[in-house]
Enzyme design. Structure first.
Site: not given
Ligand SMILES: *Cc1c(COP(=O)(O)O)cnc(C)c1O
Length: 397
Positions: A113, A184, A209-210, A356
């Protein structure tokens, strides 16, 4: 065995909507509004500042950390909540780098990400000691491990394709080369069984939140392996990570163990929502959840491939190599997803061409999958995605 018909009743879902985007924002658990009302009215409203002690607000980040630990194969006292996932990536990475001071390379993959990669770039630039981020394709990670690499930073499940790394194998391969690992779990926690302790992971981070359904802006979590917890430096030295926050000493001294990864005042309303959302997980058997998630995903893939020849599977075909989402490539994916959403099938779009769909057995069943397939097939067949109203892009895709 989990009763998924019963867990579905625990969520508020709009009539006529098939929600295949819990991997981006989980839906509202029905228990959350009442829990928030209590926190607002009875705690904040009645107790005011005394609620930090009387309602146990100050301990929430640790208490809920223990409940998340159970879902990711971690022991009590190893997980704490706070801040955003990007910030927790930064802390874990900074701590891992400091524990491996002779080396300069952060290794990640090109599918990670962007925020994780950006945080690594920013940290490397700030250190200014030659520290740098290197990325290789996901399939090439194992062979890129070397004695130059300080930290391996990976997201277990690829946000775009759903491809899943072998966490245990890569962690032990990294350790054999003296590399520390930061995993992660953004698309793993609540999506599939995770065994951090069993895999010997050093640091892990994730969001709530996911798949954990704690609502927009809910805080992230961080895990530090017990053997590193007393040595890890938190990088962001906030007062609530101090050994004695209310001694108000001028100098920083880290709290023992995982508490040092706290930074500042925790978001109590979001933590209250998380606490109510986590109650649902008390009923869930993760192995049953995984089996059902695979069964739903397989059903979806078979249905789409039989009816939508223009969509190309972008996720691994082998279910064990996927997380809980399925992605298809389509050149006009953004417009097609807008048309799906208008028809009541909510997924999302990831540039450049990925549609997705997330499968969450807690509230998605076989009938939803079949109905989603037939709605998507109709949109693809009549090309209704070409309508002008589906061409506009919002700031969030
Ligand atoms: C959703 C997601 C994030 C989002 O980071 P925030 O700081 O909570 O906005 C970061 N890394 C990955 C791999 C994600 O899927």
């Amino acid at each position: 065995m989990t009763d998924f018909a019963a867990t579905r009743a625990l969520f508020q879902l709009p009539e006529g909507v098939i929600y295949l985007d819990g991997n981006s924002l989980g839906p509202l658990p029905r228990a959350v509004p009442e829990r928030l009302r209590r926190t607002l009215q009875e705690e904040w409203g009645e107790m005011l500042v005394t609620a930090w002690n009387r309602a146990g607000w100050i301990d929430l980040p640790r208490r809920l950390g223990d409940r998340i630990a159970r879902l990711i194969g971690a022991g009590p006292g190893t997980v704490v909540l706070g801040d955003t996932l990007s910030i927790k990536v930064y802390q874990a990475l900074a701590a891992a780098l400091e524990l491996n001071p002779e080396r300069r390379v952060i290794l990640s993959d090109t599918g990670n990400f962007p925020s994780d990669l950006y945080m690594a770039q920013g940290l490397a630039a700030m250190r200014g000691d030659g520290c740098r981020l290197e990325t290789v394709p996901p399939e090439a990670v194992a062979e890129a491990l070397s004695d130059e690499v300080a930290v391996l930073l990976l997201t277990e499940v690829d946000y775009r394709t759903g491809r899943r790394h072998d966490m245990a194998a890569l962690t032990s391969a990294a350790h054999r080369q003296g590399i520390l690992t930061v995993w992660d779990l953004a698309h793993s926690a609540g999506a599939l069984p995770v065994d951090l302790a069993g895999a010997g992971v050093d640091f892990a981070v994730g969001c709530t939140y996911k798949y954990l359904n704690a609502g927009p802006g809910a805080p992230a979590f961080i895990y530090v392996a017990p053997h590193l917890a007393e040595r890890a430096s938190p990088a962001l030295c906030g007062w609530l990570g101090h050994d004695a926050p209310f001694a108000f000493e001028p100098g920083y001294r880290p709290a023992p163990g995982i508490e040092r990864m706290r930074v500042g005042t925790p978001p109590i309303l979001q933590l209250a929502a998380l606490e109510a959302a986590l109650d649902i997980w008390e009923e869930v058997d993760m192995a049953a959840l995984r089996a059902q998630s695979i069964s739903l995903s397989e059903r979806f893939i078979a249905g789409i491939e039989a009816s939508c020849p223009m969509l190309e599977l972008a996720s691994p075909r082998e279910p064990e190599s996927r997380g809980s989402q399925v992605s298809f490539r389509f050149e006009h994916g953004h417009a097609a997803m807008q048309a799906c959403i208008a028809a009541g099938v909510i997924g999302d779009f990831r540039a450049p061409d990925i549609m997705r769909f997330g499968f969450t057995p807690l509230y998605i069943g076989e009938a939803d999958v079949d109905r989603a397939v037939s709605l998507i097939a109709a949109i693809m067949a009549d090309e209704s995605w070409k309508e002008p109203r589906f061409q506009a892009r919002g700031r969030v895709t």
